[in-house]
Design a protein around this motif. Structure first.
Motif, PDB file in Angstrom:
ATOM      1  N   GLN A 115       0.838  -1.203   0.000  1.00 16.48           N
ATOM      2  CA  GLN A 115       0.000   0.000   0.000  1.00 16.48           C
ATOM      3  C   GLN A 115       0.872   1.252   0.000  1.00 16.48           C
ATOM      4  O   GLN A 115       0.581   2.227  -0.678  1.00 16.48           O
ATOM      5  CB  GLN A 115      -0.951   0.010   1.212  1.00 16.48           C
ATOM      6  N   HIS A 116       1.969   1.202   0.786  1.00 13.39           N
ATOM      7  CA  HIS A 116       2.894   2.344   0.794  1.00 13.39           C
ATOM      8  C   HIS A 116       3.447   2.572  -0.606  1.00 13.39           C
ATOM      9  O   HIS A 116       3.627   3.701  -1.049  1.00 13.39           O
ATOM     10  CB  HIS A 116       4.053   2.074   1.750  1.00 13.39           C
ATOM     11  N   LEU A 117       3.718   1.472  -1.268  1.00 18.45           N
ATOM     12  CA  LEU A 117       4.281   1.554  -2.617  1.00 18.45           C
ATOM     13  C   LEU A 117       3.290   2.220  -3.572  1.00 18.45           C
ATOM     14  O   LEU A 117       3.656   3.065  -4.383  1.00 18.45           O
ATOM     15  CB  LEU A 117       4.609   0.135  -3.097  1.00 18.45           C
ATOM     16  N   VAL A 138     -10.175   7.818  -5.707  1.00 15.54           N
ATOM     17  CA  VAL A 138     -10.686   6.536  -5.221  1.00 15.54           C
ATOM     18  C   VAL A 138      -9.534   5.619  -4.827  1.00 15.54           C
ATOM     19  O   VAL A 138      -9.536   5.019  -3.752  1.00 15.54           O
ATOM     20  CB  VAL A 138     -11.569   5.862  -6.315  1.00 15.54           C
ATOM     21  N   ASN A 139      -8.535   5.587  -5.666  1.00 12.10           N
ATOM     22  CA  ASN A 139      -7.413   4.688  -5.379  1.00 12.10           C
ATOM     23  C   ASN A 139      -6.626   5.087  -4.145  1.00 12.10           C
ATOM     24  O   ASN A 139      -6.241   4.251  -3.332  1.00 12.10           O
ATOM     25  CB  ASN A 139      -6.478   4.611  -6.584  1.00 12.10           C
ATOM     26  N   MET A 140      -6.401   6.383  -3.998  1.00 14.89           N
ATOM     27  CA  MET A 140      -5.651   6.831  -2.825  1.00 14.89           C
ATOM     28  C   MET A 140      -6.471   6.599  -1.564  1.00 14.89           C
ATOM     29  O   MET A 140      -5.948   6.195  -0.536  1.00 14.89           O
ATOM     30  CB  MET A 140      -5.297   8.313  -2.956  1.00 14.89           C
ATOM     31  N   HIS A 141      -7.738   6.825  -1.677  1.00 18.76           N
ATOM     32  CA  HIS A 141      -8.602   6.605  -0.526  1.00 18.76           C
ATOM     33  C   HIS A 141      -8.554   5.119  -0.115  1.00 18.76           C
ATOM     34  O   HIS A 141      -8.387   4.781   1.058  1.00 18.76           O
ATOM     35  CB  HIS A 141     -10.029   7.014  -0.880  1.00 18.76           C
ATOM     36  N   GLN A 142      -8.658   4.277  -1.133  1.00 21.20           N
ATOM     37  CA  GLN A 142      -8.622   2.835  -0.893  1.00 21.20           C
ATOM     38  C   GLN A 142      -7.302   2.437  -0.219  1.00 21.20           C
ATOM     39  O   GLN A 142      -7.283   1.695   0.766  1.00 21.20           O
ATOM     40  CB  GLN A 142      -8.768   2.111  -2.238  1.00 21.20           C
ATOM     41  N   ALA A 143      -6.192   2.977  -0.748  1.00 26.50           N
ATOM     42  CA  ALA A 143      -4.881   2.619  -0.203  1.00 26.50           C
ATOM     43  C   ALA A 143      -4.772   3.026   1.257  1.00 26.50           C
ATOM     44  O   ALA A 143      -4.309   2.260   2.106  1.00 26.50           O
ATOM     45  CB  ALA A 143      -3.790   3.289  -1.025  1.00 26.50           C
ATOM     46  N   TRP A 144      -5.225   4.232   1.581  1.00 28.78           N
ATOM     47  CA  TRP A 144      -5.117   4.683   2.967  1.00 28.78           C
ATOM     48  C   TRP A 144      -6.046   3.916   3.893  1.00 28.78           C
ATOM     49  O   TRP A 144      -5.675   3.601   5.014  1.00 28.78           O
ATOM     50  CB  TRP A 144      -5.395   6.191   3.055  1.00 28.78           C
TER      51      TRP A 144
END
Ligand SMILES: Nc1ncnc2c1ncn2[C@@H]1O[C@H](COP(=O)(O)OP(=O)(O)OP(=O)(O)O)[C@@H](O)[C@H]1O
Length: 838
Positions: A531-533, A571-577
């Motif tokens: 996720q950090h990646l 959406v993707n950044m939200h999902q990752a966090w």
């Protein structure tokens, strides 16, 4: 030759009979566990070599040979009645027309049978160079000319395949070349040493580090043998076009266990026989062979070891029972000690050439061979009858030991291969395309929870097996299950045993749980890295550092943001966090669960130790004690095995996690490099004065960058390609460590020492930095040097330059005006499409 010796001349007694099963009454003699055996001596006469017509020796019958004597002229007159030929007697004489099969049947077939019965056997070929030893022992591959080694192994496996009993066959193959021992099955292992193993009796030697390979079929053994033979030191000499320059020793060990009933008690009979098949190098006379140099030295070594062997044969054949035999003179005799005087049935096949020109060598061989007929010694069968249960435990322990050592090796091999601390990140680790697509099989299983399930299955089998004390752990060929035995055990023993088993079960359950937790924690760690990646990938794509935690649903209100987020990114950044925060919660939960489980495991382990301590006082019979000790040992080994599996799992996860981390670090480094380079460019263009400490820091940064050497420059052009370009300028430069020369455009610059390449001793490294091409030279020593300045596609002269000791940059912008055809360089591998979508 004594009557007994003749009586035990088994190799020639029934050459055409088939190998009989080892336990038929026919082998009553063998059933006695020890007997006095004589060394069997066979002589094989090879056919006359092409071009020779006169012979010096003849076969009289199946046991006798005569050699014609040369009479000196004077003697002819002085002693007219002097016999003109000398007769020799042996156990078997094989004439020129004897086939390979005849030789095998007469010399080795019965040894194979004896080895299956648990005896040790040796067959060795002796004789002068070119007399046919390798022909007898190795022969030609395939067809009727295969030698003894192949025939013996073939027969051994044919026999084993028809039997139900449990056999294990292992083999090793070595050569002694110039007094050095080499493993023919693993020649890369270098020279091996002989070590004395006093636990097996005085003078018993072992070759340390020799590969002992388990062989399962005739085909496998043949492949090993062929591989070994190809490795043998063999040269063409005047006497033999394919002369073996070494002694070759093939050893085949047959281990057999089978259940027996004796006085209504069930036992296991363990037998182990070993067969050595030896092709000695041939003795040679320097005058005859005309060898010089290396061949002569080899010949000297061969002769010395054969002389030592001859001396041993002499000493052993003497009548004095207190004879001293010196085996220490050569590695050959140290290795053959067991065959010559130890617990071994031995057959010597002496080889002679009947040609007149080989009379001396042949006669010497015949004399030695005749002496060897006087050697006899006590031979014992290697057989042990043990209580059935104990043998089962031994077998389980041996299996577990093997498994543990296999796992240990695997762990250390993997460690060496993947030592991420020493190596560049692997392409797998560096390539962000891989995190999902190319996880290790173990990882996949962990992620899917399959590993745990399979471990559970495995353990179920093992633990269930314990109900019958290992019944089912080791196949016993349809013997009564151990449970039946166990039911007869007295109540006290059974109760104690149940306590041990249930403690062990609990231990295994907790260990499994621990492995499960560890597996989960590790995959959480890897997932967190991933996720950090994703987040850093996004940052890199937008060339912005991400500020703080989720913009999430408030992102559209973030009017202060310097950039606009598109819906997909949001959406993707939200999902990752949100994945990251879930992972953190899970990690916390599992860390607590882990410490509780460790605590419980410690308690159970203590209980198990206490039970073991109580063992001597709670049981009376030694057998019961031994049985339960073995049971505990089996459990401990099981536990060790599981711990090792867990360790391996942890290592593979850790490597994976570090791989992900490295990808992230590289990405961060790339951003940092870009920032520094651009800032630097602006400062240079604006001709800004930098504070000296910042200048120092910048130089330090350059040094660090240059410490990494790339075989290909950052624009993808191999450095060697530059060397083919003509220098456009040659100049003396006062260079300093880390001096930078830039040309202000994106055309790569290349600097090398005058007349030499960049690999010359003056220049330590040269690298090209984006976005403006600068060639930075890192000289080993400060001072004046002549350098060639080369630019790709460039012929115009660049101004004279001088790089002072302080490492100030020199800009050639004014000297350059041609735009570069070379695309902008990339420092790190391209971002994968997979991650680009984030
Ligand atoms: N009984 C035999 N029948 C047919 N050919 C034979 C026989 N014995 C030896 N030869 C041939 O003679 C040659 C020399 O034999 P070989 O290499 O076996 O001798 P060697 O004793 O092993 O010699 P070295 O000690 O030099 O290795 C080979 O070409 C081999 O095929």
């Amino acid at each position: 030759m004594s009557g007994e010796a003749r009586g035990s001349k088994s190799p020639s007694s029934s050459p055409k009979e088939d190998l009989a099963p080892p336990d038929t009454p026919r082998f009553d003699k063998g059933r006695r566990n020890s007997s006095i055996e004589k060394l069997i001596v066979a002589v094989r006469i090879r056919p006359l070599p092409a071009g020779e017509t006169e012979r010096c020796l003849h076969q009289l019958d199946r046991e006798r040979i005569v050699v014609e004597e040369v009479e000196r002229e004077k003697e002819k007159h002085l002693r007219s009645k002097r016999p003109t030929e000398k007769q020799f007697n042996y156990d078997i004489v094989l004439g020129e027309d004897a086939t390979q099969d005849d030789v095998y049947q007469a010399t080795t077939k019965n040894l194979v049978r004896d080895v299956l019965l648990g005896y040790n056997g040796t067959v060795f070929a002796y004789g002068a160079t070119g007399s046919g030893k390798t022909h007898t022992m190795v022969g030609q591959s395939g067809g009727k000319n295969v030698g003894i080694m192949v025939r013996a192994l073939n027969e051994l496996f044919q026999y084993i395949e028809t039997r139900k009993q449990r056999y294990t066959v292992t083999m090793s193959y070595l050569e002694i070349y110039n007094e050095n021992i080499r493993d023919l099955l693993n020649p890369e292992s270098g020279f091996l040493e002989l070590r004395e193993d006093s636990s097996k009796g005085s003078g018993y030697v072992q070759v340390s580090g020799l590969t002992e390979t388990i062989a399962n079929s005739t085909e496998e053994v043949m492949a090993l043998l062929t591989r070994g033979n190809k490795q043998r030191s063999c040269e063409s000499t005047a006497s033999n076009r394919t002369s073996s320059r070494s002694h070759a020793l093939l050893s085949v060990t047959v281990h057999n266990t089978r259940p027996i009933h004796e006085h209504n008690v069930m036992k296991t009979r363990i037998r182990q026989g070993r067969l050595f098949m030896i092709d000695l190098a041939g003795s040679e006379r320097a005058s005859h062979t005309k060898n010089i140099g290396k061949r002569l030295k080899e010949g000297a070594h061969i002769n010395r070891s054969l002389l030592a062997l001859g001396n041993c044969i002499n000493a052993l054949s003497g009548s004095n029972s207190n004879k001293y035999v010196n085996y220490r003179d050569s590695k050959l005799t140290r290795l053959l000690r067991e065959a010559l005087s130890g617990n071994c049935k031995t057959v010597m096949i002496a080889h002679v050439n009947p040609g007149l020109s080989h009379r001396e060598e042949s006669k010497n061989t015949l004399v030695y061979a005749a002496r060897a007929t006087g050697i006899s010694h006590k031979v014992e069968r290697n057989q042990l009858d043990v209580s059935f249960q104990i043998s089962q435990y031994r077998s389980v322990i041996a299996d577990l030991r093997n498994e543990i050592s296999r796992l240990k090796h695997k762990i250390s091999d993997d460690g060496d291969e993947n030592d991420i601390t020493n190596a560049e990140p692997s392409s797998k680790a560096r390539d962000p395309e891989l995190p999902n697509g190319d996880v290790e099989p173990n990882m996949k299983r962990v992620q899917n929870g399959e590993l745990l399930a399979s471990l559970e299955e495995e353990d179920e089998e093992k633990v269930n097996g314990e109900d019958g004390i290992g019944g089912g752990v080791v196949g016993n060929g349809g013997d009564p299950p151990l449970e039946n035995q166990e039911k007869k055990a007295p109540g006290k023993v059974r109760k104690f045993r149940e306590q041990i088993v249930s403690t062990f079960r609990e231990q295994m359950r907790l260990r499994r749980k621990l492995m499960d937790i560890d597996g989960h924690l590790l995959s959480l760690g890897v997932e967190a890295e991933r996720q950090h990646l994703i987040i850093s990938q996004w940052e890199s794509k937008h060339n912005k550092l991400y500020r703080g935690r989720p913009p999430s649903t408030h992102a559209q209100d973030d009017t202060t943001s310097e950039y606009l987020w598109n819906e997909h990114d949001r959406v993707n950044m939200h999902q990752a966090w949100s994945d990251l925060s879930y992972i953190e919660r899970e990690q916390e939960k599992y860390v607590n669960l882990r410490s509780e489980t460790v605590k419980k495991l410690d308690q159970v382990r203590e209980k198990s130790v206490a039970l073991e301590d109580e063992l001597p006082s709670r049981l009376d019979s030694d057998t019961e004690k031994e049985l339960l000790c073995l049971l505990i040992r089996v459990h401990e080994l099981e536990a060790d095995k599981m711990a090792l599996q867990g360790e391996r799992l942890v290592e593979s996860h850790e490597l994976r996690r570090r791989g992900e981390m490295l990808v992230r670090f590289h990405r961060q480094q790339k951003i940092t490099d870009d920032i520094i380079t651009r800032q630097r460019q602006i400062m240079e263009e604006e001709r800004m004065n930098l504070p000296s400490d910042l200048q120092d820091l910048y130089s330090l940064y350059q040094q660090e960058i240059h410490a990494t050497s790339y075989p290909v420059d950052t624009s993808g052009i191999p450095y060697t390609a530059y060397d083919a370009l003509p220098p456009i300028h040659s100049k003396e430069i006062l260079s300093n460590y880390g001096s930078t020369i830039s040309n202000g455009s994106d055309v790569p610059l290349r600097i090398s020492t005058s007349g030499g390449s960049s690999n010359s001793s003056d220049v330590e490294s040269v690298s090209v930095l984006p976005p403006i091409q600068r060639t930075t030279l890192t000289a080993k020593q400060p001072g004046r040097r002549n350098y060639n300045i080369i630019e790709e596609n460039e012929t115009e002269t660049v101004e004279d330059i001088r790089v002072p000791r302080d490492g100030t940059n020199h800009n050639f912008k004014q000297a350059r005006d041609t735009p570069s055809p070379v695309p902008p360089p990339i420092l790190f591998p391209p971002i994968s499409n997979d991650l680009r979508k984030y």
